[in-house]
Design a protein around this motif. Structure first.
Motif, PDB file in Angstrom:
ATOM      1  N   HIS A  36     -16.908 -24.241 -17.158  1.00 28.14           N
ATOM      2  CA  HIS A  36     -16.207 -23.895 -15.909  1.00 28.14           C
ATOM      3  C   HIS A  36     -15.238 -22.746 -16.160  1.00 28.14           C
ATOM      4  O   HIS A  36     -14.032 -22.939 -16.306  1.00 28.14           O
ATOM      5  CB  HIS A  36     -15.492 -25.133 -15.364  1.00 28.14           C
ATOM      6  N   SER A  38     -13.994 -20.432 -14.380  1.00 28.32           N
ATOM      7  CA  SER A  38     -12.905 -20.164 -13.427  1.00 28.32           C
ATOM      8  C   SER A  38     -11.595 -20.786 -13.898  1.00 28.32           C
ATOM      9  O   SER A  38     -10.522 -20.333 -13.509  1.00 28.32           O
ATOM     10  CB  SER A  38     -13.239 -20.739 -12.050  1.00 28.32           C
ATOM     11  N   GLU A  58     -22.135 -21.662 -15.027  1.00 26.41           N
ATOM     12  CA  GLU A  58     -20.937 -22.304 -14.489  1.00 26.41           C
ATOM     13  C   GLU A  58     -21.350 -23.202 -13.328  1.00 26.41           C
ATOM     14  O   GLU A  58     -21.659 -22.715 -12.239  1.00 26.41           O
ATOM     15  CB  GLU A  58     -19.931 -21.239 -14.017  1.00 26.41           C
ATOM     16  N   ALA A  60     -20.887 -25.651 -10.163  1.00 29.92           N
ATOM     17  CA  ALA A  60     -19.840 -25.900  -9.164  1.00 29.92           C
ATOM     18  C   ALA A  60     -19.316 -27.309  -9.390  1.00 29.92           C
ATOM     19  O   ALA A  60     -20.084 -28.240  -9.570  1.00 29.92           O
ATOM     20  CB  ALA A  60     -20.424 -25.766  -7.763  1.00 29.92           C
ATOM     21  N   TYR A  76     -14.882 -20.790  -2.907  1.00 27.40           N
ATOM     22  CA  TYR A  76     -15.146 -21.148  -4.305  1.00 27.40           C
ATOM     23  C   TYR A  76     -16.579 -20.756  -4.700  1.00 27.40           C
ATOM     24  O   TYR A  76     -16.791 -20.087  -5.711  1.00 27.40           O
ATOM     25  CB  TYR A  76     -14.918 -22.651  -4.497  1.00 27.40           C
ATOM     26  N   TYR A  77     -17.553 -21.159  -3.886  1.00 28.94           N
ATOM     27  CA  TYR A  77     -18.945 -20.794  -4.186  1.00 28.94           C
ATOM     28  C   TYR A  77     -19.084 -19.278  -4.260  1.00 28.94           C
ATOM     29  O   TYR A  77     -19.771 -18.736  -5.126  1.00 28.94           O
ATOM     30  CB  TYR A  77     -19.899 -21.332  -3.109  1.00 28.94           C
ATOM     31  N   SER A  79     -16.863 -17.145  -5.043  1.00 27.71           N
ATOM     32  CA  SER A  79     -16.273 -16.595  -6.272  1.00 27.71           C
ATOM     33  C   SER A  79     -17.190 -16.810  -7.472  1.00 27.71           C
ATOM     34  O   SER A  79     -17.195 -16.011  -8.401  1.00 27.71           O
ATOM     35  CB  SER A  79     -14.892 -17.208  -6.533  1.00 27.71           C
ATOM     36  N   LEU A  80     -17.991 -17.870  -7.446  1.00 29.41           N
ATOM     37  CA  LEU A  80     -18.909 -18.108  -8.572  1.00 29.41           C
ATOM     38  C   LEU A  80     -20.001 -17.045  -8.649  1.00 29.41           C
ATOM     39  O   LEU A  80     -20.473 -16.702  -9.728  1.00 29.41           O
ATOM     40  CB  LEU A  80     -19.570 -19.495  -8.457  1.00 29.41           C
ATOM     41  N   GLU A  84     -16.196 -14.137 -10.485  1.00 32.31           N
ATOM     42  CA  GLU A  84     -16.325 -14.728 -11.818  1.00 32.31           C
ATOM     43  C   GLU A  84     -17.503 -14.121 -12.572  1.00 32.31           C
ATOM     44  O   GLU A  84     -17.434 -13.898 -13.780  1.00 32.31           O
ATOM     45  CB  GLU A  84     -16.477 -16.245 -11.709  1.00 32.31           C
ATOM     46  N   ARG A  85     -18.564 -13.835 -11.854  1.00 31.23           N
ATOM     47  CA  ARG A  85     -19.727 -13.204 -12.480  1.00 31.23           C
ATOM     48  C   ARG A  85     -19.349 -11.824 -13.015  1.00 31.23           C
ATOM     49  O   ARG A  85     -19.724 -11.446 -14.123  1.00 31.23           O
ATOM     50  CB  ARG A  85     -20.855 -13.090 -11.447  1.00 31.23           C
ATOM     51  N   HIS A  95     -23.431 -14.206 -16.668  1.00 28.81           N
ATOM     52  CA  HIS A  95     -22.923 -15.393 -15.972  1.00 28.81           C
ATOM     53  C   HIS A  95     -23.918 -15.858 -14.911  1.00 28.81           C
ATOM     54  O   HIS A  95     -24.289 -15.095 -14.027  1.00 28.81           O
ATOM     55  CB  HIS A  95     -21.580 -15.016 -15.318  1.00 28.81           C
ATOM     56  N   CYS A  97     -24.824 -19.482 -12.329  1.00 26.98           N
ATOM     57  CA  CYS A  97     -24.130 -20.675 -11.845  1.00 26.98           C
ATOM     58  C   CYS A  97     -25.113 -21.640 -11.192  1.00 26.98           C
ATOM     59  O   CYS A  97     -26.249 -21.276 -10.881  1.00 26.98           O
ATOM     60  CB  CYS A  97     -23.025 -20.296 -10.860  1.00 26.98           C
TER      61      CYS A  97
END
Lengths: 328, 291
Positions: A36, A38, A58, A60, A76-77, A79-80, A84-85, A95, A97
């Motif tokens: 995780h 994040s 990563e 969720a 949040y999704y 950002s994944l 974050e990627r 990265h 997810c």
């Protein structure tokens, strides 16, 4: 995530900074299929890259306390698959997810309904390699309902499923998770059962599922136990991850475990399968993993931007990857 | 509606609180305001009251326990006590509005507020409506919040269904709470819980980790042919405290082989019968391993 049982003062002292284990795995490449990021710092990304982690997944999950609005799930999704990627790429790590509604928050049914509605917006995106992490926590009726609905979603999308098995009542919860997946007609080869231990591994492998092991200090597996598992069961359909998060966890768990396996005489091929290839084979069934990307992302230019934002802050010089020069 | 004489509790708290805060603050607390005043008071209350621990006379402590069976404010700080008092002032005649108002507090709560709110479950109106909220609280990872639900709280054993109850007990073991402080622990023990704890023991043994001693308290009433080997293993332990825990479980079991096993340790059996060894002494024993 978990509670940190059995911690003593001694455990909380800074460990030895002896990085010599890295020598034993120099040149190896690792894939951490559950971490995780994040919740982690840039130091972790740098250390992972230096230790040979080339790609990660990563999943969720929940953020330590329950969300109360669907909008926070959406962000949040997003950002994944977004920030974050990008952040990961800035440290030379590819990265991926998995997207899903975690079991704990499935218990808020009014909210869970709304989250289910936005999931299709995300599961079909590039780089989403599965539906996860989903499954049971308390093993309530609501958890079962949304677990089943998401199994159907995974089936429809042709994606692998990453199953979180419960901390409490683990053995029965693991069996039940697999029973339900089969009941929905999923091919066990498309299902990764996570957080196994000595008590669950045999049944998971016997029934044809992938068995993932989380090396997480004090609460889940230690890596010495992991070595014993490989010695007993071999490396077929077994993978190792860190599940590092906001708890006391270790984002270097995969390379460290590889090093320990090497020390204890496990073959390079078994190590490669358990710490790299099996995760790619399993999650690669999504059609979203291309190993060539791992090399591409190694050509780091930290001065790149994401929506105008950069990982660099005022006056920082970019860390360009030049043969492992560590900037501290 | 309330299931206990709330008027008496309001009055008693209204007697204790002014002993701890200034007359101005007490007046402020009692003043009624417009819409939004309740939320504002609940949130900013510690700024006015401070957070010193309350002095509770044994007599008042006992009275509270009598008014609401098993409810205790021992160890409370004054802000927590004032918040409970404030919750008791909320008009409960409109059920939906009452529940919405308190649910709003839960959703926006910081840690101390969560502790207060979960600790207040036994004294809220419509107790049967808070089971989902209580189960949600058991999912918390915040230690003090869990403790407010798990320890010395009569609500869970009275209202939770078996599945949620079992989660509470398991979570107590996982997060190393004082299991002896769970209200209704023995009365609500059940076969499903005992089976799960048996699986848990095997998991811990496989991982070379200690098994919590008090889990055998929850297994004791359900020792049978399937799990008796576990009990034998515990009794055979080299750790004398673990052995005592195993034998204490045998003492509380109706399974004849368990009784037979206990009779092979006459000294410990005597100590149990005379009350010198019990589940509380087990946890206080200095030889107890970290578990």
């Amino acid at each position: 995530m978990c509670c940190n049982g059995n911690l003593t003062e001694k455990d909380l002292q800074p460990g030895s900074n002896d990085g010599s284990y890295l020598e034993t795995i120099r040149g190896m490449r690792f894939f951490d299929p559950h971490v995780h990021m994040s919740s982690r710092t840039t130091d972790d990304y740098q250390a992972m890259a230096d230790a040979g982690v080339v790609a990660l997944i990563e999943p969720a999950f929940w953020l330590g306390q329950p969300r109360t609005e669907v909008g926070t799930f959406k962000d949040y999704y997003s950002s994944l698959v977004g920030w974050e990627r990008f952040r990961s790429s800035q440290f030379g790590i590819k990265h991926y997810c998995t997207i899903g509604l975690n079991s704990r928050e499935a218990n808020n049914e009014a909210l869970a309904e709304q989250v289910m509605e936005i999931l299709p917006l995300f599961v079909y995106k590039e780089g989403v390699v599965g539906v996860g992490e989903i499954g049971f926590d308390d093993q309530t009726a609501a958890e079962e309902k949304y677990y089943r609905l998401q199994l159907e979603l995974a089936k429809e999308a042709g994606l692998p499923v990453q199953i979180h098995t419960p901390h409490r009542d683990k053995k029965k919860g693991t069996t039940r998770s697999m029973d339900i997946a089969l009941e929905h007609g999923l091919d066990p080869y498309m299902v990764i059962v996570d957080h196994n231990n000595e008590e669950t591994v045999k049944e998971v492998l016997d029934r044809g599922f992938w068995a993932a092991f989380t090396i997480y200090p004090f609460t889940k597996m230690g890596n010495e136990r992991m070595v014993e598992i490989i010695l007993q069961y071999g490396s077929e359909r077994i993978m190792v991850n860190s599940a590092a998060d906001w708890g006391i966890s270790d984002p270097l768990a995969v390379p460290k475990t590889a090093s320990l396996m090497k020390q204890r005489g496990i073959s390079d091929e078994d190590i490669r399968l358990a710490t790299y290839q099996n995760a790619i084979t399993a999650f690669g069934q999504s059609g979203q993993i291309d190993e060539a990307d791992f090399t591409m992302v190694r050509d780091i230019d930290q001065s790149q931007k994401f929506s105008g934002n950069t990982v660099l802050r005022g006056g920082q010089a970019p860390r360009i990857d030049k043969n492992d020069i560590i900037i501290k | 509606m309330f299931t206990y004489p709330v008027v008496q509790l309001r009055a008693l708290l209204g007697k204790i609180i002014p002993q701890h805060i200034s007359p101005e603050t007490w007046e402020w607390l009692q003043a009624t305001g417009g819409p939004g005043d309740f939320n504002k008071k609940f949130v900013l209350l510690p700024r006015k009251t401070g957070k010193t621990p309350i002095n509770l006379s044994a007599e008042d402590g006992n009275k509270i326990r009598e008014i609401r069976q098993g409810f205790s404010v021992e160890g409370y700080t004054i802000d927590r006590l004032c918040r409970v008092w404030l919750l008791l002032q909320l008009d409960e005649t409109n059920e939906a509005a009452y529940i919405r108002a308190i649910e709003n507090l839960f959703q926006a709560a910081e840690v101390n507020e969560l502790v207060t709110l979960y600790g207040s479950l036994p004294v809220l109106a419509y107790p049967e409506k808070w089971t989902g909220r209580c189960a949600e609280g058991i999912r918390s990872n915040i230690g003090v919040v869990l403790e407010a639900i798990i320890c010395d709280n009569p609500y869970p054993s009275e209202y939770l269904d078996e599945a949620a109850w079992n989660q509470l007990v398991l979570k107590a073991f996982f997060t190393e709470k004082d299991v002896n402080r769970i209200t209704g622990l023995d009365a609500r023990s059940n076969k499903t819980l005992a089976d799960t704890l048996s699986d848990f023991a095997h998991e811990r043994w496989a991982a070379s980790r200690p098994v919590p001693l008090l889990q055998w308290r929850c297994v004791a009433g359900f020792i049978d042919v399937a799990n008796f080997a576990d009990i034998e293993k515990v009794v055979a332990s080299e750790n004398p405290v673990e052995q005592k825990a195993g034998l204490l479980a045998c003492y509380h079991s109706h399974y004849p082989p368990a009784k037979a096993l206990l009779s092979r340790y006459p000294e410990i059996k005597n100590a149990i019968e005379s009350g010198n060894i019990n589940w509380h002494s087990i946890t206080e024993d200095k030889n107890v391993p970290v578990a």
